[in-house]
Design an enzyme around this catalytic site. Sequence first.
Site, PDB file in Angstrom:
ATOM      1  N   HIS A  34       2.286 -12.959  -3.326  1.00 45.34           N
ATOM      2  CA  HIS A  34       2.577 -11.956  -2.179  1.00 45.34           C
ATOM      3  C   HIS A  34       1.582 -12.251  -1.159  1.00 45.34           C
ATOM      4  O   HIS A  34       0.455 -11.977  -1.003  1.00 45.34           O
ATOM      5  CB  HIS A  34       2.442 -10.331  -2.715  1.00 45.34           C
ATOM      6  CG  HIS A  34       2.592  -9.655  -1.646  1.00 45.34           C
ATOM      7  ND1 HIS A  34       3.869  -9.306  -0.861  1.00 45.34           N
ATOM      8  CD2 HIS A  34       1.848  -8.578  -0.945  1.00 45.34           C
ATOM      9  CE1 HIS A  34       3.908  -8.577  -0.060  1.00 45.34           C
ATOM     10  NE2 HIS A  34       2.686  -8.017   0.132  1.00 45.34           N
TER      11      HIS A  34
ATOM     12  N   ASP B 188       1.094 -11.744   2.656  1.00 45.89           N
ATOM     13  CA  ASP B 188       1.337 -10.760   3.862  1.00 45.89           C
ATOM     14  C   ASP B 188       1.233 -11.646   5.246  1.00 45.89           C
ATOM     15  O   ASP B 188       0.451 -12.247   5.565  1.00 45.89           O
ATOM     16  CB  ASP B 188       0.035  -9.798   3.915  1.00 45.89           C
ATOM     17  CG  ASP B 188       0.319  -8.825   3.054  1.00 45.89           C
ATOM     18  OD1 ASP B 188       1.125  -8.006   2.998  1.00 45.89           O
ATOM     19  OD2 ASP B 188      -0.546  -8.455   2.118  1.00 45.89           O
TER      20      ASP B 188
ATOM     21  N   ASP C  45       5.951  -4.589  -1.812  1.00 46.40           N
ATOM     22  CA  ASP C  45       4.914  -3.856  -1.342  1.00 46.40           C
ATOM     23  C   ASP C  45       5.076  -2.813  -0.323  1.00 46.40           C
ATOM     24  O   ASP C  45       4.197  -2.115   0.031  1.00 46.40           O
ATOM     25  CB  ASP C  45       4.016  -5.091  -0.607  1.00 46.40           C
ATOM     26  CG  ASP C  45       2.560  -4.519  -0.345  1.00 46.40           C
ATOM     27  OD1 ASP C  45       2.044  -3.607  -1.037  1.00 46.40           O
ATOM     28  OD2 ASP C  45       1.800  -5.176   0.489  1.00 46.40           O
TER      29      ASP C  45
ATOM     30  N   HIS D 299       5.464  -5.457   7.078  1.00 50.49           N
ATOM     31  CA  HIS D 299       5.222  -4.062   6.492  1.00 50.49           C
ATOM     32  C   HIS D 299       3.650  -3.906   6.617  1.00 50.49           C
ATOM     33  O   HIS D 299       3.221  -2.726   6.462  1.00 50.49           O
ATOM     34  CB  HIS D 299       5.487  -3.807   4.899  1.00 50.49           C
ATOM     35  CG  HIS D 299       5.017  -5.006   3.823  1.00 50.49           C
ATOM     36  ND1 HIS D 299       5.623  -5.938   3.764  1.00 50.49           N
ATOM     37  CD2 HIS D 299       3.649  -4.733   3.417  1.00 50.49           C
ATOM     38  CE1 HIS D 299       4.646  -6.620   2.827  1.00 50.49           C
ATOM     39  NE2 HIS D 299       3.655  -5.820   2.518  1.00 50.49           N
TER      40      HIS D 299
END
Length: 990
Positions: A55, A57, A179, A429
Amino acid sequence: MAVRSLQLAAAFLCIFNAGSFPLDPQTAQPATCGYESCHATRPDMLNVHLVPHTHDDVGWLKTVDQYYYGDRNDIQHAGVQYILDSVVDQLLKNPDRRFIYVETAFFYRWWKQQSSSMQQTVKQLVNEGRLEFVNGGWCMSDEATTHYSAVIDQMTMGLRFLNDTFGPCGRPRVAWHIDPFGHAREHASMFAQMGFDGFFFGRLDYQDRARRRTMREQELLWRASDSLAPPVADLFTGILPNGYNPPPGFCWDQSCDDPPIRDDPDLEDYNVDDVVQRFLAIANSQALVYKTNHIIMTMGSDFQYENANLWYKNLDKLIHYVNAQQADIGTVNVLYSTPSCYLQELHRANLTWALKTDDFFPYADSAHDLWTGYFTSRPALKRYERISNSNLQTCNQLEVLGGPGSRQGPFGKGDSQTMKKAMAVAQHHDAVSGTEKQHVADDYARRLADGWRHCQVLVSNSLAALSGSSAERLYCDNLNISVCPLTEASKQFSVNVYNPLARPVTWPVRLPVNGTSYVVSDAKGKSVECQVVPVSAATREVRKNRGFAVNELVFQVQAPPLGFTTYSVSLLQDGPPPASTRHRTPTAIQNKFLRVTFDPDTGLLSSLSNLETKQTIKLTQNFFWYNASDGNNSLSNQPSGAYIFRPNSSTPFIISRTARTESVQTAALQEVRQSFAPWASQVVRLYSDSRALELEWTVGPLPIQDDLGKEVITRIDTSIKTSEYFYTDSNGREVLQRKKDFRPTWILWQSEPIAGNYYPINSRAFIKDDVDQLTVVTDRSQGGGSIKNGSLEIMLHRRLLYDDVRGVAEPLNETSSIFPEGLVVRGRLLLSLDRPPSAADAHRPLAQEVVLQPLLTFTDGALPPNTRLEFSGLQAALPPAVHLLTLTQWDEDSVLLRLEHQFQSWESKLNSQPVTVNLQKLFSTLELLGVSELNLSANQWKDEMRRFHWTPQTGEQPPLKKFQDASVWEVTLRPMEIRTFLLRVSLRQS
């Protein structure tokens, strides 16, 4: 001639690599991608699908650049380029291995830096299904604070790159939002219309999860629209068992502390038997809360697989030893898998699934930890992102309407791509959500500013081509605080007003000036009513030394659809004096549509009347703040922070029970300027032709001398009998009903009576009864709720002194070089009062005007002769129900067009009807040569899009209704339908 013949169609072809490795010598078959590349499963066993993933970001604790390169590892050890290097190397070592990748913004950077031989290697991995893309957007967008138009844009950008690079094998089959902090119904609707077969996420309310585990409803069918006929917006949705982390004890990244599999029996610390038994216990326990004999385990986490050998070496062993132990008498089969392969097995199970029609807001991970603060966090960034979206749509449209000259013209080389990428990254996000570190928020804003600078050149070139004038155009991006050097100093100038909406717009213009009297003329030379009013004390305080105008010139402009008009402004030497301010509260202000009354003793609003419908409601409005929890109380140690909203009391503090007022009343506008405190003020404003009351609020710097963080709200209390219901939009589109202390899906135990009743408001919210509806349109995403009957409160600003322990490791305490004492934020709320059956006819267009506002450009002095002063890119305005959502250049000869029906099926007797549009009669400057329809994300032909069908527990399996357009050029839009077209065009000869 159809657009299908364009070269773009070649991107949909997949070339399979014949030199692939077979998965099993006994079952060798040509390698392929997608569902056909999935490993075989065992129907008589519990199949455990291990999904290796990372994951990544697109900015959070570090900037997007720092994350990619592995810079600033003192903040967080993370380097995406090394992850992709390492994963590709490890995938090549074992053809059984699988990996999924999500964030195209990172993959695009990495891909550009690879050699041609490495690119061919990666294509082989993709074509064999060993490297699979999921979600595929430029980023994994936030779902609460993003506007649907920006989400569609960033998904289109990411998916187009994958499509152009890898063909069908690069097309993701599932959406993957592991997420984001709560999940919007509109996102699910968009994903369904983008062709995804399913959707997986990790976070949901702890009470909801507990119930779903008990009921085995962690996999469901989400019916994400009440207007689109099923199954158009139906989306199978799976809730992952461990968020997006591995099961406890099975993390084998360099950032993990779990022991590796030690499989040498001669060594004293041999642990294979222990690992197998622990894994079987976890798998069998997980199977109890899911419906099929297939379960999924996410094997990875934040920025993992930088040294992929650690993960894969242990996963290889885990699969080998578990399957060896289970081979004869066992019940568990373990395999490398992907979310799409797992989804395919769920589809093959042919079961019925629980049906959901609401959304997953608000999200709480425990009793006092409501993730509703980020609905408002960093309100200045949220507003800047919304303005940037409007600017980008204008940039895209003018690139099409101005033709090739917009990209290379008198003002240099124009560019829309920089802005597109900046906006796409901003949807992440931890971007527009406001949940990043301060230096990362600054970087997002810098990228948006840089993108706008590139677009300004394009816009100037396009307007020069369309108007026939190459006079220099200037941009004033600080008009909201009355700053524009040109208008402040010039005695004669022109204002070009570009309207990005496909219908005419009347819009108030306020320009900072130092003269006292002006004459304004429209494009036909007709004099326009205008007024000079003094700049307010609040504005002078906010702008500091960035501007020095003493007055504002106010007038209304009328702009044509998808086009511009020009107004000339000249200073009068001996004209009438400017309007003066009166230091008293007027009894009322009104125009021909609205009447607003004030309490003379308090200076506050007291009523609102719609003069057309002859309705009046009592209405008071004021400002309050909640003191933020500092974490020291008997219930919980959770403080408020960037994510979490947790007031230390259910009763907010009122800033002031009275407002000091001054008023300005002219023919052009009437306004009451209210001051509640040195850090809180407002202008109540009514323009002569407006059907909405404007509340322009200015809040900050929030005082923190008492060592308490503050969360400032405005609350509107009315006589409307709401019965604890109110309504909010979902990502700016469909409206959802909310009820105090209630969740449609489970019986709620309410532990936070304020934060637990807050919801995201992206563009509008309203309260209503059988007689009256009050709608509030916001100029950015904000959080709000209806805590009291007849009341609507909206959070405007947050300043917090403690970190909320969700990873950011710094408090949300924004300052800047201009405001070192604390951030000051200014914004607008628009209030409209209507009868409930027809309220949407007013508030939907109003919300669109705020989202896509006119762009003003300025030219000093008189314009050259023969300058074209007015232009529309449309032959005629679109019907009120139709919104032109997208008009952007696709390649040299084609453009992408999205048309949207902007009303829900139940909203309006007048506008909730199908509407037909003739594409050939749409544009004034474009000749249409061909058309093909695409899915929402423009990465599949619409008639070739095939999705899994799922059966809800209701037993229904609604047929997909096929509607036939009258012709290829006449397209019909039904309520809430968005249709996407690729048009082959040429510029009409003028």
